[in-house]
Design a protein around this motif. Structure first.
Motif, PDB file in Angstrom:
ATOM      1  N   ARG A 127       0.851  -1.187   0.000  1.00 38.73           N
ATOM      2  CA  ARG A 127       0.000   0.000   0.000  1.00 38.73           C
ATOM      3  C   ARG A 127       0.892   1.244   0.000  1.00 38.73           C
ATOM      4  NH1 ARG A 127      -3.832  -0.482   5.066  1.00 38.73           N
ATOM      5  NH2 ARG A 127      -1.840  -1.121   5.987  1.00 38.73           N
ATOM      6  N   ARG A 128       0.540   2.194  -0.852  1.00 38.54           N
ATOM      7  CA  ARG A 128       1.303   3.441  -0.933  1.00 38.54           C
ATOM      8  C   ARG A 128       0.678   4.475  -0.005  1.00 38.54           C
ATOM      9  NH1 ARG A 128       6.461   4.389  -2.383  1.00 38.54           N
ATOM     10  NH2 ARG A 128       6.768   6.533  -3.105  1.00 38.54           N
ATOM     11  N   PHE A 129       1.505   5.113   0.854  1.00 36.82           N
ATOM     12  CA  PHE A 129       1.042   6.125   1.781  1.00 36.82           C
ATOM     13  C   PHE A 129       1.752   7.451   1.517  1.00 36.82           C
ATOM     14  CE2 PHE A 129      -0.015   2.255   4.060  1.00 36.82           C
ATOM     15  CZ  PHE A 129      -1.240   2.554   4.635  1.00 36.82           C
ATOM     16  N   TYR A 130       0.994   8.535   1.659  1.00 32.45           N
ATOM     17  CA  TYR A 130       1.530   9.889   1.492  1.00 32.45           C
ATOM     18  C   TYR A 130       1.327  10.651   2.804  1.00 32.45           C
ATOM     19  CZ  TYR A 130       1.448   8.606  -3.404  1.00 32.45           C
ATOM     20  OH  TYR A 130       1.654   7.951  -4.606  1.00 32.45           O
ATOM     21  N   TYR A 131       2.387  11.299   3.259  1.00 34.51           N
ATOM     22  CA  TYR A 131       2.389  11.934   4.576  1.00 34.51           C
ATOM     23  C   TYR A 131       2.339  13.460   4.465  1.00 34.51           C
ATOM     24  CZ  TYR A 131       3.851   7.236   5.832  1.00 34.51           C
ATOM     25  OH  TYR A 131       3.909   5.873   5.970  1.00 34.51           O
ATOM     26  N   TRP A 132       1.861  14.096   5.546  1.00 30.60           N
ATOM     27  CA  TRP A 132       1.684  15.543   5.536  1.00 30.60           C
ATOM     28  C   TRP A 132       2.234  16.193   6.796  1.00 30.60           C
ATOM     29  CZ3 TRP A 132      -0.241  18.791   1.819  1.00 30.60           C
ATOM     30  CH2 TRP A 132      -0.835  18.181   0.706  1.00 30.60           C
ATOM     31  N   GLU A 133       2.779  17.395   6.631  1.00 29.94           N
ATOM     32  CA  GLU A 133       3.059  18.265   7.765  1.00 29.94           C
ATOM     33  C   GLU A 133       1.817  19.118   8.005  1.00 29.94           C
ATOM     34  OE1 GLU A 133       6.486  20.535   6.801  1.00 29.94           O
ATOM     35  OE2 GLU A 133       7.871  18.849   6.986  1.00 29.94           O
TER      36      GLU A 133
END
Length: 200
Positions: free
Chosen positions: A150-156
């Motif tokens: 699974r591809r995950f994208y992270y945020w500040e």
């Protein structure tokens, strides 16, 4: 959402359902519930197990689910007793309707950063005047693929707030919390209001 990520939720629907359905969503859904009027129509995008749909229904709202996995959609509908439409956030016609509230919990983590402005703008346009949006993302930098492909994208935090404001959303509240599943993830949860006069 990548093909591999979509395949995971379809093939592992039962296991995902069992791992998430009994987690209490009250801590993160209460701020949204308190910001909505009784009987509000709420769209739960990426409703997964149907856990949050049931919570919304039991708290006096009128929820409708959207779920890209047919297998999870069926489980969610059965568990919650609420209608669930099979579809994706980027293409669904449900966003052509008007909603008092929209819930996007744990969904945008699978969406590339570059696609978020357009999605939030479209979601904002689907809210009634003064409508509320709850959205959660994982805190961090960049992106990564887990052991299930699974591809995950992270945020500040500040970066996400800026994108949301550009989409016509006003921040009402924000929480930072550890994952209820007991792993090392940290979730950022936001309740937004559609700004007066905003078209998304």
């Amino acid at each position: 959402m990548s093909d591999k990520t979509h395949e995971y939720y379809e093939q592992e629907a039962k296991a995902f359902f069992e791992a998430t359905v009994n987690l209490d969503p009250t801590p993160f859904l209460s701020p949204l519930g308190e910001a909505l009027a009784p009987g509000a129509r709420v769209l739960d995008i990426g409703c997964g197990s149907g856990r949050d749909l049931l919570w919304l229904k039991n708290n006096g709202f009128v929820p409708h689910g959207l779920e890209p996995s047919p297998a999870l959609s069926s489980l969610a509908e059965k568990h919650s007793g609420c209608p669930v439409t099979i579809g994706d956030i980027t293409t669904t016609t449900l966003l052509a309707q008007s909603w008092d509230g929209i819930l996007i919990s744990g969904v945008l983590v699978h969406v590339p950063h570059t696609s978020i402005p357009d999605i939030l703008s479209r979601v904002t346009g689907a809210l009634t005047a003064g409508g509320r949006l709850y959205v959660s993302v994982k805190e961090g930098h960049g992106s990564a693929t887990d052991n299930d492909n699974r591809r995950f994208y992270y945020w500040e935090d500040q970066a996400f707030r800026t994108v949301a404001k550009t989409a016509g959303l006003h921040l009402l509240s924000m929480t930072r919390s550890a994952s209820a599943r007991g792993n090392s993830d940290v979730w950022l949860g936001y309740v937004f209001e559609r700004l007066p006069g905003s078209s998304g």
